[in-house]
Design an enzyme around this catalytic site. Sequence first.
Site, PDB file in Angstrom:
ATOM      1  N   PHE A   1       0.829  -1.210   0.000  1.00  0.00           N
ATOM      2  CA  PHE A   1       0.000   0.000   0.000  1.00  0.00           C
ATOM      3  C   PHE A   1       0.867   1.265   0.000  1.00  0.00           C
ATOM      4  O   PHE A   1       0.801   2.092  -0.924  1.00  0.00           O
ATOM      5  CB  PHE A   1      -0.926  -0.062   1.225  1.00  0.00           C
ATOM      6  CG  PHE A   1      -1.558   1.246   1.626  1.00  0.00           C
ATOM      7  CD1 PHE A   1      -1.986   2.173   0.675  1.00  0.00           C
ATOM      8  CD2 PHE A   1      -1.756   1.547   2.975  1.00  0.00           C
ATOM      9  CE1 PHE A   1      -2.584   3.380   1.054  1.00  0.00           C
ATOM     10  CE2 PHE A   1      -2.338   2.747   3.361  1.00  0.00           C
ATOM     11  CZ  PHE A   1      -2.749   3.667   2.401  1.00  0.00           C
TER      12      PHE A   1
ATOM     13  N   GLY B   1       1.765  -7.755  -1.252  1.00  0.00           N
ATOM     14  CA  GLY B   1       1.916  -6.756  -2.313  1.00  0.00           C
ATOM     15  C   GLY B   1       1.796  -7.386  -3.690  1.00  0.00           C
ATOM     16  O   GLY B   1       1.809  -8.614  -3.838  1.00  0.00           O
TER      17      GLY B   1
ATOM     18  N   TYR C   1       2.563  -7.735  17.457  1.00  0.00           N
ATOM     19  CA  TYR C   1       2.955  -6.772  16.407  1.00  0.00           C
ATOM     20  C   TYR C   1       3.601  -5.540  17.032  1.00  0.00           C
ATOM     21  O   TYR C   1       4.665  -5.089  16.583  1.00  0.00           O
ATOM     22  CB  TYR C   1       1.707  -6.389  15.601  1.00  0.00           C
ATOM     23  CG  TYR C   1       1.905  -5.256  14.619  1.00  0.00           C
ATOM     24  CD1 TYR C   1       2.691  -5.409  13.485  1.00  0.00           C
ATOM     25  CD2 TYR C   1       1.277  -4.018  14.829  1.00  0.00           C
ATOM     26  CE1 TYR C   1       2.858  -4.364  12.578  1.00  0.00           C
ATOM     27  CE2 TYR C   1       1.424  -2.976  13.928  1.00  0.00           C
ATOM     28  CZ  TYR C   1       2.226  -3.160  12.805  1.00  0.00           C
ATOM     29  OH  TYR C   1       2.384  -2.124  11.913  1.00  0.00           O
TER      30      TYR C   1
ATOM     31  N   VAL D   1     -10.539   1.548   7.489  1.00  0.00           N
ATOM     32  CA  VAL D   1     -11.087   2.311   6.362  1.00  0.00           C
ATOM     33  C   VAL D   1     -11.201   1.418   5.124  1.00  0.00           C
ATOM     34  O   VAL D   1     -12.237   1.396   4.447  1.00  0.00           O
ATOM     35  CB  VAL D   1     -10.214   3.558   6.063  1.00  0.00           C
ATOM     36  CG1 VAL D   1     -10.689   4.254   4.800  1.00  0.00           C
ATOM     37  CG2 VAL D   1     -10.226   4.525   7.247  1.00  0.00           C
TER      38      VAL D   1
HETATM   39  N1  LIG Z   1      -0.818   0.963   6.765  1.00  0.00           N
HETATM   40  C1  LIG Z   1      -0.815   1.362   8.038  1.00  0.00           C
HETATM   41  O1  LIG Z   1      -1.832   1.871   8.561  1.00  0.00           O
HETATM   42  C2  LIG Z   1       0.430   1.240   8.875  1.00  0.00           C
HETATM   43  C3  LIG Z   1       0.409   1.717  10.197  1.00  0.00           C
HETATM   44  C4  LIG Z   1       1.555   1.590  10.977  1.00  0.00           C
HETATM   45  C5  LIG Z   1       2.691   1.019  10.432  1.00  0.00           C
HETATM   46  N2  LIG Z   1       2.681   0.551   9.155  1.00  0.00           N
HETATM   47  C6  LIG Z   1       3.888  -0.085   8.644  1.00  0.00           C
HETATM   48  O2  LIG Z   1       4.191   0.436   7.357  1.00  0.00           O
HETATM   49  C7  LIG Z   1       4.810  -0.586   6.565  1.00  0.00           C
HETATM   50  C8  LIG Z   1       4.115  -0.717   5.222  1.00  0.00           C
HETATM   51  O3  LIG Z   1       2.740  -1.002   5.457  1.00  0.00           O
HETATM   52  P1  LIG Z   1       1.680  -1.161   4.272  1.00  0.00           P
HETATM   53  O4  LIG Z   1       0.394  -0.662   4.820  1.00  0.00           O
HETATM   54  O5  LIG Z   1       2.203  -0.650   2.998  1.00  0.00           O
HETATM   55  O6  LIG Z   1       1.583  -2.752   4.231  1.00  0.00           O
HETATM   56  P2  LIG Z   1       1.376  -3.753   2.977  1.00  0.00           P
HETATM   57  O7  LIG Z   1       1.041  -5.083   3.557  1.00  0.00           O
HETATM   58  O8  LIG Z   1       0.432  -3.166   1.992  1.00  0.00           O
HETATM   59  O9  LIG Z   1       2.814  -3.784   2.346  1.00  0.00           O
HETATM   60  C9  LIG Z   1       3.856  -4.542   2.913  1.00  0.00           C
HETATM   61  C10 LIG Z   1       4.694  -5.065   1.783  1.00  0.00           C
HETATM   62  O10 LIG Z   1       5.755  -5.840   2.345  1.00  0.00           O
HETATM   63  C11 LIG Z   1       5.818  -7.097   1.682  1.00  0.00           C
HETATM   64  N3  LIG Z   1       6.306  -8.070   2.675  1.00  0.00           N
HETATM   65  C12 LIG Z   1       5.661  -8.512   3.777  1.00  0.00           C
HETATM   66  N4  LIG Z   1       6.437  -9.390   4.446  1.00  0.00           N
HETATM   67  C13 LIG Z   1       7.596  -9.495   3.737  1.00  0.00           C
HETATM   68  C14 LIG Z   1       8.782 -10.268   3.910  1.00  0.00           C
HETATM   69  N5  LIG Z   1       8.921 -11.093   4.957  1.00  0.00           N
HETATM   70  N6  LIG Z   1       9.763 -10.128   2.994  1.00  0.00           N
HETATM   71  C15 LIG Z   1       9.627  -9.287   1.937  1.00  0.00           C
HETATM   72  N7  LIG Z   1       8.525  -8.554   1.721  1.00  0.00           N
HETATM   73  C16 LIG Z   1       7.517  -8.655   2.614  1.00  0.00           C
HETATM   74  C17 LIG Z   1       4.427  -7.380   1.195  1.00  0.00           C
HETATM   75  O11 LIG Z   1       4.360  -8.256   0.089  1.00  0.00           O
HETATM   76  C18 LIG Z   1       3.912  -5.972   0.841  1.00  0.00           C
HETATM   77  O12 LIG Z   1       4.203  -5.640  -0.499  1.00  0.00           O
HETATM   78  C19 LIG Z   1       4.785  -1.849   7.422  1.00  0.00           C
HETATM   79  O13 LIG Z   1       6.023  -1.986   8.065  1.00  0.00           O
HETATM   80  C20 LIG Z   1       3.703  -1.570   8.433  1.00  0.00           C
HETATM   81  O14 LIG Z   1       3.890  -2.292   9.634  1.00  0.00           O
HETATM   82  C21 LIG Z   1       1.573   0.649   8.368  1.00  0.00           C
END
Ligand SMILES: NC(=O)c1ccc[n+]([C@@H]2O[C@H](COP(=O)([O-])OP(=O)(O)OC[C@H]3O[C@@H](n4cnc5c(N)ncnc54)[C@H](O)[C@@H]3O)[C@@H](O)[C@H]2O)c1
Length: 333
Positions: A12, A38, A157, A199
Site C-alpha cells: 500500500f 503486495g 505486532y 477504512v
Molecule cells: N498501513 C498502516 O496503517 C500502517 C500503520 C503503521 C505502520 N505501518 C507499517 O508500514 C509498513 C508498510 O505497510 P503497508 O500498509 O504498505 O503494508 P502492505 O502489507 O500493503 O505492504 C507490505 C509489503 O511488504 C511485503 N512483505 C511482507 N512481508 C515481507 C517479507 N517477509 N519479505 C519481503 N517482503 C515482505 C508485502 O508483500 C507488501 O508488499 C509496514 O512496516 C507496516 O507495519 C503501516
Amino acid sequence: MTAFLVTGGCGFIGPSLIARLLADRANIVRVIDDLSTGRVENLQRVAEIETVAAGALRPPRRRIQLAVGNITDAKLAEAACRDMDVVIHLAANTGVAPSIEDPRADCLSNVIGTFNYLEGARAAGVGRFVFASSGATVGECAPPIHELVPARPVSPYGASKLAGEAYCSAYARTFGLATVALRFGNVYGPGSEHKESVVAKFIRRAFAGQPLQIYGDGAQTRDFVYIDDLTRAIERASAADGVGGEVFQIATARETTVGELVEALSTALAAEGFPRPRIEFLDRRPGEVLRNFADTRKAAALLGWSAEVSLPEGLRRTVRWAAQAAKKVPAIS
Ligand SMILES: NC(=O)c1ccc[n+]([C@@H]2O[C@H](COP(=O)([O-])OP(=O)(O)OC[C@H]3O[C@@H](n4cnc5c(N)ncnc54)[C@H](O)[C@@H]3O)[C@@H](O)[C@H]2O)c1
C-alpha cells in the site's frame, strides 16, 4: 540525486512513496518484496520496472528495480543495500491480528527482517535508514501518545515493531547509522484496497452492500493519517539533518472514534452516489487498543512536518479512487 532501497515496495504505502521519491529526490529505487501481500502491478502503476532474480542483483537499468525475495534472507539484505544511499524499510507483517495468530512469523519478519536490513545498511555504509514503525509499540496508555511515553505493547505486532525501534537506536548510537523510526498512525488512502485496516475494510464492505462491522461499541479511537501526508513525512525523514537515532509519531494529532469515522465515510460514499451503509456490532477483539491518537509536535519541530489533509477530504479521495479501481458505479435507487 539519490539511490533508494525500499523494502516492501509493492504494498500500500510503497508505490505512493516511490512515486513521490522518483518525482523529488531519487534517481533509482530498488525494491525487495516477497509479494506476500503486495503485487507487482501496484509498482507498475508508478513507472516501468526491471525485475531481477534475488540472487543476481546488479546496478539498476530502469528507475525501479524489483527483486522478489524475503527480508529474512540475510544474504539478500546485504546485496540489496550495496550502492544504496537511503534504505526505507517498509516490509513487515503489518497487522495486529496476524501477529496474534502467528507471533513467531511476526517476530521473524519484523525483528529478524529489520535486523538484516540494518546490518546490510551498516555494511554498505548507507547514509540513512528509515524504519516504518507503529503507534502499536506504545500499547495501552492515556493518549495522546508521544515519543517519551514508556512503551508497553499490547500485541505481538507492537512488540516486534518496538524491537525494530530498539535495534534502530542501537545502530545509531553504536555504529553511527542515521536511523529514523517513524510511528505511523492508521494510514488510509488510494492503494489500500487489500488492507485489513478499518477504512479499507469498511469501503470494501460498503461497495459489496455488506454491513460495516464495528468491534465493541464504536467508541474506540484512532488517528487516521492520509497516505500523501505520510509519504511526505517519510521523504522528510530520509533527508532531514540531525535526526539520526530519533523516533517520531507520524499522525494527525486528531482523535476520531470509529463511530465518527462511519459518519464521515457515509458522507464520502454519499458524495459518490453510494447508499448509507448498515452497521453490525461485534465483540471487542483481544489485543486491540481502546484509545489511540498521537502528539506530533516533535515531527513538526524536527522534521518540519505536520498532516494537512482532513479526514473528510482524505476519505472523499479514497472512496473516489477505490470506486474507480473497482469500476464500481453506485446502485441506482
Ligand atoms: N498501513 C498502516 O496503517 C500502517 C500503520 C503503521 C505502520 N505501518 C507499517 O508500514 C509498513 C508498510 O505497510 P503497508 O500498509 O504498505 O503494508 P502492505 O502489507 O500493503 O505492504 C507490505 C509489503 O511488504 C511485503 N512483505 C511482507 N512481508 C515481507 C517479507 N517477509 N519479505 C519481503 N517482503 C515482505 C508485502 O508483500 C507488501 O508488499 C509496514 O512496516 C507496516 O507495519 C503501516
